[in-house]
Design a protein around this motif. Structure first.
Motif, PDB file in Angstrom:
ATOM      1  N   LEU A  48      29.740  26.874  37.869  1.00 58.39           N
ATOM      2  CA  LEU A  48      30.093  28.319  38.337  1.00 58.39           C
ATOM      3  C   LEU A  48      29.116  29.188  38.148  1.00 58.39           C
ATOM      4  N   HIS A  49      28.621  29.764  39.461  1.00 57.09           N
ATOM      5  CA  HIS A  49      27.515  31.149  39.267  1.00 57.09           C
ATOM      6  C   HIS A  49      28.074  32.755  38.667  1.00 57.09           C
ATOM      7  N   GLY A  50      27.716  32.807  37.468  1.00 51.25           N
ATOM      8  CA  GLY A  50      27.852  33.605  36.660  1.00 51.25           C
ATOM      9  C   GLY A  50      26.987  34.715  37.302  1.00 51.25           C
ATOM     10  N   LEU A  75      37.014  35.088  26.916  1.00 46.89           N
ATOM     11  CA  LEU A  75      36.136  36.877  27.309  1.00 46.89           C
ATOM     12  C   LEU A  75      36.074  36.804  29.161  1.00 46.89           C
ATOM     13  N   SER A  76      36.071  38.277  30.248  1.00 48.73           N
ATOM     14  CA  SER A  76      36.270  37.994  30.895  1.00 48.73           C
ATOM     15  C   SER A  76      34.910  37.408  31.651  1.00 48.73           C
ATOM     16  N   GLY A  77      35.008  36.635  32.627  1.00 53.89           N
ATOM     17  CA  GLY A  77      34.051  35.625  33.094  1.00 53.89           C
ATOM     18  C   GLY A  77      33.930  34.654  32.652  1.00 53.89           C
ATOM     19  N   SER A  78      34.903  33.556  31.829  1.00 54.09           N
ATOM     20  CA  SER A  78      35.126  33.053  31.086  1.00 54.09           C
ATOM     21  C   SER A  78      34.990  31.340  31.730  1.00 54.09           C
ATOM     22  N   GLY A  79      36.188  31.604  32.442  1.00 57.33           N
ATOM     23  CA  GLY A  79      36.563  31.022  34.029  1.00 57.33           C
ATOM     24  C   GLY A  79      38.327  30.666  34.057  1.00 57.33           C
ATOM     25  N   LYS A  80      38.679  31.034  33.098  1.00 56.37           N
ATOM     26  CA  LYS A  80      40.287  31.404  32.829  1.00 56.37           C
ATOM     27  C   LYS A  80      40.831  31.496  34.724  1.00 56.37           C
ATOM     28  N   THR A  81      40.464  32.866  35.463  1.00 54.93           N
ATOM     29  CA  THR A  81      41.066  32.769  36.821  1.00 54.93           C
ATOM     30  C   THR A  81      40.415  31.002  38.040  1.00 54.93           C
ATOM     31  N   THR A  82      39.663  30.658  38.057  1.00 60.70           N
ATOM     32  CA  THR A  82      39.047  29.966  38.246  1.00 60.70           C
ATOM     33  C   THR A  82      39.893  28.702  37.875  1.00 60.70           C
ATOM     34  N   GLU A 132      40.750  26.190  45.144  1.00 58.35           N
ATOM     35  CA  GLU A 132      39.973  26.038  44.749  1.00 58.35           C
ATOM     36  C   GLU A 132      39.435  24.385  44.788  1.00 58.35           C
ATOM     37  N   HIS A 153      44.756  39.049  28.090  1.00 55.21           N
ATOM     38  CA  HIS A 153      44.027  39.222  26.892  1.00 55.21           C
ATOM     39  C   HIS A 153      44.905  40.224  25.755  1.00 55.21           C
TER      40      HIS A 153
HETATM   41  N1  LIG Z   1      34.012  29.876  43.711  1.00 55.01           N
HETATM   42  C1  LIG Z   1      33.184  30.327  42.315  1.00 55.01           C
HETATM   43  N2  LIG Z   1      31.930  29.172  42.812  1.00 55.01           N
HETATM   44  C2  LIG Z   1      30.717  29.621  42.064  1.00 55.01           C
HETATM   45  N3  LIG Z   1      30.924  30.710  41.139  1.00 55.01           N
HETATM   46  C3  LIG Z   1      32.514  31.333  41.234  1.00 55.01           C
HETATM   47  C4  LIG Z   1      33.432  30.632  41.762  1.00 55.01           C
HETATM   48  N4  LIG Z   1      34.543  31.832  41.282  1.00 55.01           N
HETATM   49  C5  LIG Z   1      34.116  31.917  40.197  1.00 55.01           C
HETATM   50  N5  LIG Z   1      33.007  32.287  40.077  1.00 55.01           N
HETATM   51  C6  LIG Z   1      32.438  32.558  39.201  1.00 55.01           C
HETATM   52  O1  LIG Z   1      32.573  32.151  37.814  1.00 55.01           O
HETATM   53  C7  LIG Z   1      32.670  32.562  36.781  1.00 55.01           C
HETATM   54  C8  LIG Z   1      33.983  32.803  35.887  1.00 55.01           C
HETATM   55  O2  LIG Z   1      35.173  33.863  36.976  1.00 55.01           O
HETATM   56  P1  LIG Z   1      36.620  33.625  36.738  1.00 55.01           P
HETATM   57  O3  LIG Z   1      37.410  34.894  37.430  1.00 55.01           O
HETATM   58  O4  LIG Z   1      37.437  32.515  36.857  1.00 55.01           O
HETATM   59  O5  LIG Z   1      36.449  34.488  34.709  1.00 55.01           O
HETATM   60  P2  LIG Z   1      37.277  34.476  33.934  1.00 55.01           P
HETATM   61  O6  LIG Z   1      38.141  34.227  32.995  1.00 55.01           O
HETATM   62  O7  LIG Z   1      39.108  35.175  35.254  1.00 55.01           O
HETATM   63  O8  LIG Z   1      37.489  36.603  34.295  1.00 55.01           O
HETATM   64  P3  LIG Z   1      38.376  37.613  33.843  1.00 55.01           P
HETATM   65  O9  LIG Z   1      39.248  37.716  33.320  1.00 55.01           O
HETATM   66  O10 LIG Z   1      37.211  39.035  34.268  1.00 55.01           O
HETATM   67  O11 LIG Z   1      39.787  37.876  35.503  1.00 55.01           O
HETATM   68  C9  LIG Z   1      32.746  34.723  36.950  1.00 55.01           C
HETATM   69  O12 LIG Z   1      30.896  35.047  36.672  1.00 55.01           O
HETATM   70  C10 LIG Z   1      31.939  34.572  38.472  1.00 55.01           C
HETATM   71  O13 LIG Z   1      31.389  35.054  39.478  1.00 55.01           O
END
Ligand SMILES: Nc1ncnc2c1ncn2[C@@H]1O[C@H](COP(=O)(O)OP(=O)(O)OP(=O)(O)O)[C@@H](O)[C@H]1O
Length: 284
Positions: free
Chosen positions: A10-12, A36-43, A52, A186
């Protein structure tokens, strides 16, 4: 049993990050996914739903959803997805939103009854409150009796009272249908109330995985109260100083000494704790 072994670059915001998750989930478990925000949960949820791409493997019971040669289309995965922003069809009534997934009126009525939405089944989403919309979204996600229910911060847009009400309904639905569930949250009290297991992600890796009481409680039964909050103000009352601290939805007043008055800064994160004592709890 769900077996997850995935990795994806992923590109954080702080450069590249490898989402690297291995997880076995038993049928009927309710997992709270935190971090934490950006840790990859939604992905991670999007990869599970097939929205995805990813390297690795995904197996549900004896079915393969993903391996190095094959990726099952999202519509063929038996998954229910509840998003933070409801994602209802605006031109369909509540009932039509549910029946769109499966023409099973009996199940639709049962779900609407369990979430106290039966009276509103002919209404359109634009005429519903946030809590009502999220109930419809939850019911809709259960219409195809999914093997896996994914919820991405489903209650975060709701006020605290509505959150608590919907938490009870989610719990009731989980008891009735026993759907294996992963919910991003959260909110520690929400996770404690709903989940049977808490998984914490950091920088794409699992850093904690266990029972809610082991992952979420910091005091480990030490008879000490400790709350994290934000210092909103310091006011002088006669000869003493009182710190006003916001802890969750509550404002707490704590008498502080001269040293603390000079070292604490408004807006700072603070820890409010007490030495061992016997607290009194009364219901109201
Ligand atoms: N398809 C993708 N390719 C590359 N990087 C990605 C992709 N989707 C998300 N990212 C990056 O991966 C990181 C994790 O994103 P993600 O939305 O999964 O975090 P999160 O834990 O759900 O955050 P939040 O709590 O803020 O929703 C982010 O920095 C995002 O920019």
């Amino acid at each position: 049993m769900i077996e997850i072994n995935i990795n994806k670059l992923l590109h954080g915001s702080n450069g590249e990050m490898n989402l690297d998750v291995s997880l076995k989930i038993n049928k009927g478990e309710f997992i709270a996914l935190s971090g934490l925000s950006g840790s990859g949960k939604t992905t991670l949820l999007r990869i599970l739903a097939g929205l995805e791409s990813s390297n690795g493997t995904l197996k549900i019971d004896n079915e393969t959803w993903l391996d190095n040669k094959f990726c099952l289309a999202p519509q063929k995965r038996e998954i229910g997805f509840v998003f933070q922003d409801y994602a209802l069809f605006p031109n369909f009534s509540v009932m039509e939103n549910l029946l769109y997934v499966k023409k099973d009126k009996e199940l639709a009525n049962k779900l609407l009854q369990m979430t106290e939405m039966e009276e509103l089944k002919n209404r359109f989403p634009s005429t519903l409150s946030g809590g009502q919309k999220q109930r419809v979204s939850l019911c809709r996600a259960l219409m195809n009796r999914p093997k896996l229910l994914l919820m991405d911060e489903p209650l975060s847009a709701l006020d605290p009272n509505m959150r608590t009400k919907l938490q009870s309904e989610i719990l009731t639905l989980h008891k009735e249908f026993e759907t294996t569930t992963i919910m991003v949250s959260h909110d520690p009290s929400e996770m404690y109330r709903l989940a049977s297991r808490v998984v914490v992600l950091n920088q794409g890796k699992i850093i904690n995985d266990g029972l809610p009481k082991d992952v979420l409680l910091k005091t480990k039964g030490s008879q000490k109260f400790s709350f994290e909050g934000e210092l909103l103000d310091i006011v002088k009352v006669d000869v003493i100083h009182v710190a006003i601290v916001s802890i969750g939805q509550q404002l707490v007043e704590v008498v502080i000494g001269k040293d603390e008055v000079s070292t604490l800064k408004i807006g700072q994160k603070v820890n409010v704790s007490t030495k061992a004592f016997t607290p009194i709890i009364r219901g109201f």
